[in-house]
Design a protein around this motif. Structure first.
Motif, PDB file in Angstrom:
ATOM      1  N   TYR A 163      -4.770  -2.124   0.506  1.00  0.00           N
ATOM      2  CA  TYR A 163      -4.299  -3.474   0.815  1.00  0.00           C
ATOM      3  C   TYR A 163      -3.329  -3.870  -0.287  1.00  0.00           C
ATOM      4  CZ  TYR A 163      -4.189  -8.423   1.909  1.00  0.00           C
ATOM      5  OH  TYR A 163      -3.774  -9.677   2.239  1.00  0.00           O
ATOM      6  N   ASN A 164      -2.104  -4.217   0.088  1.00  0.00           N
ATOM      7  CA  ASN A 164      -1.041  -4.497  -0.868  1.00  0.00           C
ATOM      8  C   ASN A 164      -0.815  -5.995  -0.995  1.00  0.00           C
ATOM      9  OD1 ASN A 164      -0.316  -1.651  -1.181  1.00  0.00           O
ATOM     10  ND2 ASN A 164       0.349  -1.841   0.936  1.00  0.00           N
ATOM     11  N   MET A 165      -0.876  -6.487  -2.231  1.00  0.00           N
ATOM     12  CA  MET A 165      -0.512  -7.858  -2.536  1.00  0.00           C
ATOM     13  C   MET A 165       0.778  -7.808  -3.357  1.00  0.00           C
ATOM     14  SD  MET A 165      -4.273  -9.421  -3.249  1.00  0.00           S
ATOM     15  CE  MET A 165      -5.099  -7.938  -3.819  1.00  0.00           C
ATOM     16  N   ASP A 166       1.170  -8.886  -3.984  1.00  0.00           N
ATOM     17  CA  ASP A 166       2.442  -8.898  -4.710  1.00  0.00           C
ATOM     18  C   ASP A 166       2.559  -7.750  -5.709  1.00  0.00           C
ATOM     19  OD1 ASP A 166       3.376 -11.110  -3.369  1.00  0.00           O
ATOM     20  OD2 ASP A 166       2.494 -12.510  -4.801  1.00  0.00           O
ATOM     21  N   TYR A 209      -2.240  -2.106 -10.695  1.00  0.00           N
ATOM     22  CA  TYR A 209      -1.321  -3.193 -11.044  1.00  0.00           C
ATOM     23  C   TYR A 209       0.052  -2.573 -11.252  1.00  0.00           C
ATOM     24  CZ  TYR A 209       1.037  -6.870 -13.598  1.00  0.00           C
ATOM     25  OH  TYR A 209       1.945  -7.806 -13.996  1.00  0.00           O
ATOM     26  N   PHE A 210       1.054  -3.046 -10.504  1.00  0.00           N
ATOM     27  CA  PHE A 210       2.394  -2.489 -10.580  1.00  0.00           C
ATOM     28  C   PHE A 210       3.177  -3.127 -11.712  1.00  0.00           C
ATOM     29  CE2 PHE A 210       1.134  -1.175  -6.417  1.00  0.00           C
ATOM     30  CZ  PHE A 210       1.736   0.070  -6.290  1.00  0.00           C
ATOM     31  N   ILE A 211       3.565  -2.303 -12.687  1.00  0.00           N
ATOM     32  CA  ILE A 211       4.387  -2.739 -13.815  1.00  0.00           C
ATOM     33  C   ILE A 211       5.835  -2.871 -13.346  1.00  0.00           C
ATOM     34  CG2 ILE A 211       5.214  -2.118 -16.111  1.00  0.00           C
ATOM     35  CD1 ILE A 211       2.564  -0.558 -16.434  1.00  0.00           C
ATOM     36  N   THR A 212       6.305  -1.863 -12.629  1.00  0.00           N
ATOM     37  CA  THR A 212       7.601  -1.906 -11.962  1.00  0.00           C
ATOM     38  C   THR A 212       7.336  -1.644 -10.486  1.00  0.00           C
ATOM     39  OG1 THR A 212       8.061   0.453 -12.212  1.00  0.00           O
ATOM     40  CG2 THR A 212       8.737  -0.980 -14.026  1.00  0.00           C
ATOM     41  N   LYS A 213       8.411  -1.544  -9.725  1.00  0.00           N
ATOM     42  CA  LYS A 213       8.228  -1.333  -8.284  1.00  0.00           C
ATOM     43  C   LYS A 213       7.526  -0.013  -7.970  1.00  0.00           C
ATOM     44  CE  LYS A 213      10.790  -1.372  -3.965  1.00  0.00           C
ATOM     45  NZ  LYS A 213      12.080  -1.464  -3.324  1.00  0.00           N
ATOM     46  N   ASN A 214       7.729   0.998  -8.813  1.00  0.00           N
ATOM     47  CA  ASN A 214       7.178   2.328  -8.541  1.00  0.00           C
ATOM     48  C   ASN A 214       6.124   2.797  -9.535  1.00  0.00           C
ATOM     49  OD1 ASN A 214       8.856   2.670  -6.296  1.00  0.00           O
ATOM     50  ND2 ASN A 214      10.538   3.356  -7.593  1.00  0.00           N
ATOM     51  N   ILE A 254      -6.621  -8.162  12.036  1.00  0.00           N
ATOM     52  CA  ILE A 254      -5.962  -6.859  11.864  1.00  0.00           C
ATOM     53  C   ILE A 254      -4.459  -6.998  12.062  1.00  0.00           C
ATOM     54  CG2 ILE A 254      -5.697  -4.572  12.895  1.00  0.00           C
ATOM     55  CD1 ILE A 254      -8.750  -4.607  13.336  1.00  0.00           C
ATOM     56  N   PHE A 255      -4.033  -7.718  13.106  1.00  0.00           N
ATOM     57  CA  PHE A 255      -2.604  -7.883  13.342  1.00  0.00           C
ATOM     58  C   PHE A 255      -1.954  -8.809  12.312  1.00  0.00           C
ATOM     59  CE2 PHE A 255      -3.717  -6.392  17.650  1.00  0.00           C
ATOM     60  CZ  PHE A 255      -2.840  -5.313  17.703  1.00  0.00           C
ATOM     61  N   SER A 256      -2.677  -9.782  11.819  1.00  0.00           N
ATOM     62  CA  SER A 256      -2.125 -10.710  10.828  1.00  0.00           C
ATOM     63  C   SER A 256      -1.864 -10.027   9.491  1.00  0.00           C
ATOM     64  CB  SER A 256      -3.078 -11.883  10.601  1.00  0.00           C
ATOM     65  OG  SER A 256      -3.241 -12.616  11.774  1.00  0.00           O
ATOM     66  N   PHE A 257      -2.764  -9.154   9.090  1.00  0.00           N
ATOM     67  CA  PHE A 257      -2.651  -8.511   7.782  1.00  0.00           C
ATOM     68  C   PHE A 257      -2.105  -7.092   7.862  1.00  0.00           C
ATOM     69  CE2 PHE A 257      -6.223 -11.545   7.170  1.00  0.00           C
ATOM     70  CZ  PHE A 257      -5.599 -12.369   6.247  1.00  0.00           C
ATOM     71  N   SER A 258      -1.678  -6.645   9.032  1.00  0.00           N
ATOM     72  CA  SER A 258      -1.270  -5.250   9.191  1.00  0.00           C
ATOM     73  C   SER A 258      -0.060  -4.874   8.337  1.00  0.00           C
ATOM     74  CB  SER A 258      -0.996  -4.932  10.656  1.00  0.00           C
ATOM     75  OG  SER A 258       0.089  -5.697  11.125  1.00  0.00           O
ATOM     76  N   ASN A 259       0.829  -5.815   8.047  1.00  0.00           N
ATOM     77  CA  ASN A 259       1.978  -5.506   7.196  1.00  0.00           C
ATOM     78  C   ASN A 259       1.569  -5.282   5.749  1.00  0.00           C
ATOM     79  OD1 ASN A 259       3.716  -5.670   9.308  1.00  0.00           O
ATOM     80  ND2 ASN A 259       4.255  -7.813   8.946  1.00  0.00           N
ATOM     81  N   SER A 260       0.400  -5.735   5.363  1.00  0.00           N
ATOM     82  CA  SER A 260      -0.050  -5.610   3.986  1.00  0.00           C
ATOM     83  C   SER A 260      -0.837  -4.329   3.729  1.00  0.00           C
ATOM     84  CB  SER A 260      -0.918  -6.814   3.617  1.00  0.00           C
ATOM     85  OG  SER A 260      -0.183  -7.994   3.755  1.00  0.00           O
ATOM     86  N   PHE A 261      -1.145  -3.566   4.761  1.00  0.00           N
ATOM     87  CA  PHE A 261      -1.914  -2.339   4.604  1.00  0.00           C
ATOM     88  C   PHE A 261      -0.993  -1.132   4.542  1.00  0.00           C
ATOM     89  CE2 PHE A 261      -5.300  -4.994   6.303  1.00  0.00           C
ATOM     90  CZ  PHE A 261      -6.364  -4.607   5.520  1.00  0.00           C
ATOM     91  N   ILE A 266      -0.416  -6.157  -6.974  1.00  0.00           N
ATOM     92  CA  ILE A 266      -1.731  -5.512  -7.026  1.00  0.00           C
ATOM     93  C   ILE A 266      -1.979  -4.778  -5.722  1.00  0.00           C
ATOM     94  CG2 ILE A 266      -4.218  -5.913  -7.181  1.00  0.00           C
ATOM     95  CD1 ILE A 266      -3.627  -8.301  -8.952  1.00  0.00           C
ATOM     96  N   GLN A 267      -2.575  -3.603  -5.844  1.00  0.00           N
ATOM     97  CA  GLN A 267      -2.951  -2.814  -4.676  1.00  0.00           C
ATOM     98  C   GLN A 267      -4.427  -2.448  -4.814  1.00  0.00           C
ATOM     99  OE1 GLN A 267      -1.584   1.333  -4.298  1.00  0.00           O
ATOM    100  NE2 GLN A 267      -0.674   0.691  -2.341  1.00  0.00           N
ATOM    101  N   ILE A 268      -5.203  -2.764  -3.793  1.00  0.00           N
ATOM    102  CA  ILE A 268      -6.632  -2.446  -3.773  1.00  0.00           C
ATOM    103  C   ILE A 268      -6.856  -1.455  -2.648  1.00  0.00           C
ATOM    104  CG2 ILE A 268      -8.962  -3.346  -3.450  1.00  0.00           C
ATOM    105  CD1 ILE A 268      -7.875  -6.061  -4.434  1.00  0.00           C
ATOM    106  N   GLY A 269      -7.530  -0.355  -2.951  1.00  0.00           N
ATOM    107  CA  GLY A 269      -7.704   0.654  -1.912  1.00  0.00           C
ATOM    108  C   GLY A 269      -8.926   1.508  -2.094  1.00  0.00           C
ATOM    109  N   GLY A 270      -9.192   2.262  -1.071  1.00  0.00           N
ATOM    110  CA  GLY A 270     -10.300   3.197  -1.088  1.00  0.00           C
ATOM    111  C   GLY A 270      -9.883   4.479  -0.399  1.00  0.00           C
ATOM    112  N   SER A 271     -10.554   5.564  -0.741  1.00  0.00           N
ATOM    113  CA  SER A 271     -10.240   6.848  -0.128  1.00  0.00           C
ATOM    114  C   SER A 271     -11.507   7.665   0.029  1.00  0.00           C
ATOM    115  CB  SER A 271      -9.211   7.614  -0.960  1.00  0.00           C
ATOM    116  OG  SER A 271      -9.750   7.934  -2.224  1.00  0.00           O
ATOM    117  N   LEU A 272     -11.415   8.690   0.851  1.00  0.00           N
ATOM    118  CA  LEU A 272     -12.539   9.596   1.080  1.00  0.00           C
ATOM    119  C   LEU A 272     -12.002  11.015   1.124  1.00  0.00           C
ATOM    120  CD1 LEU A 272     -15.544  10.064   1.727  1.00  0.00           C
ATOM    121  CD2 LEU A 272     -14.940   9.864   4.133  1.00  0.00           C
ATOM    122  N   GLY A 273     -12.500  11.851   0.207  1.00  0.00           N
ATOM    123  CA  GLY A 273     -12.116  13.253   0.164  1.00  0.00           C
ATOM    124  C   GLY A 273     -13.251  14.119   0.663  1.00  0.00           C
ATOM    125  N   PHE A 274     -12.913  15.328   1.122  1.00  0.00           N
ATOM    126  CA  PHE A 274     -13.926  16.203   1.703  1.00  0.00           C
ATOM    127  C   PHE A 274     -13.468  17.653   1.623  1.00  0.00           C
ATOM    128  CE2 PHE A 274     -15.449  18.505   5.464  1.00  0.00           C
ATOM    129  CZ  PHE A 274     -16.805  18.392   5.274  1.00  0.00           C
TER     130      PHE A 274
END
Length: 159
Positions: free
Chosen positions: A41-44, A78-83, A14-21, A46-54
């Motif tokens: 989870y943020n890579m160069d 997949y990020f084409i540009t920074k934003n 958790i502490f090792s990868f905390s900057n990537s979340f 690519i961003q992989i994530g999950g969410s829960l709505g209610f």
């Protein structure tokens, strides 16, 4: 002993990868307005994530009863540009007490993030298609074309 080793490895990870979340809170609109929270989870690029709505809402069939809508989702962007990113998503809409009518959706989307100090505000639009396993035959019994995308508009704060 094994339990302590597993806990130590988990805490170290958790502490090792905390900057990537990153974490999000947001609102999605598609027939209903529901808040959600998520983890990414943020890579160069690519961003992989999950969410829960209610949400809670009164049952139209039985006014004395309440419906609970859960909406878990998975996203790969997949990020084409920074934003600006394009992505794939899958989500399930579960209405309790009508769990047998779950709706499975999968689609594509576009997201744009507006920087705000170290955080950002994201706006996204996605088109989701009903998958054939959804709600059994009930999804297909209605005179609705299953290949027309269901739009989802989302606004979220990512920190």
């Amino acid at each position: 002993m094994k339990k302590n080793i597993i806990i130590f490895i988990l805490i170290l990870s958790i502490f090792s990868f905390s900057n990537s979340f990153s974490y999000t809170i947001g609102i999605a609109v598609s027939g209903a307005l529901f808040p959600y929270f998520g983890v990414c989870y943020n890579m160069d690029s690519i961003q992989i994530g999950g969410s829960l709505g209610f949400i809670l809402e009164p049952d139209k069939k039985n006014p004395e009863q309440w419906n609970y809508l859960f909406s878990p989702a998975l996203n790969v962007d997949y990020f084409i540009t920074k934003n600006l990113s394009i992505g794939l998503n899958s989500r399930v809409l579960i209405v309790v007490p009508y769990q047998y009518e779950q709706l499975y959706l999968s689609g594509i989307g576009v997201k744009y993030g507006f920087p705000l100090n170290n955080n950002k505000i994201n706006l996204s639009l996605s088109g989701n298609f009903v998958l054939p396993i959804s709600a059994g035959e009930r999804t297909w019994e209605k005179d609705r074309e299953p290949y027309i995308p269901i739009p989802f508009l989302q606004g979220e704060y990512e920190f």
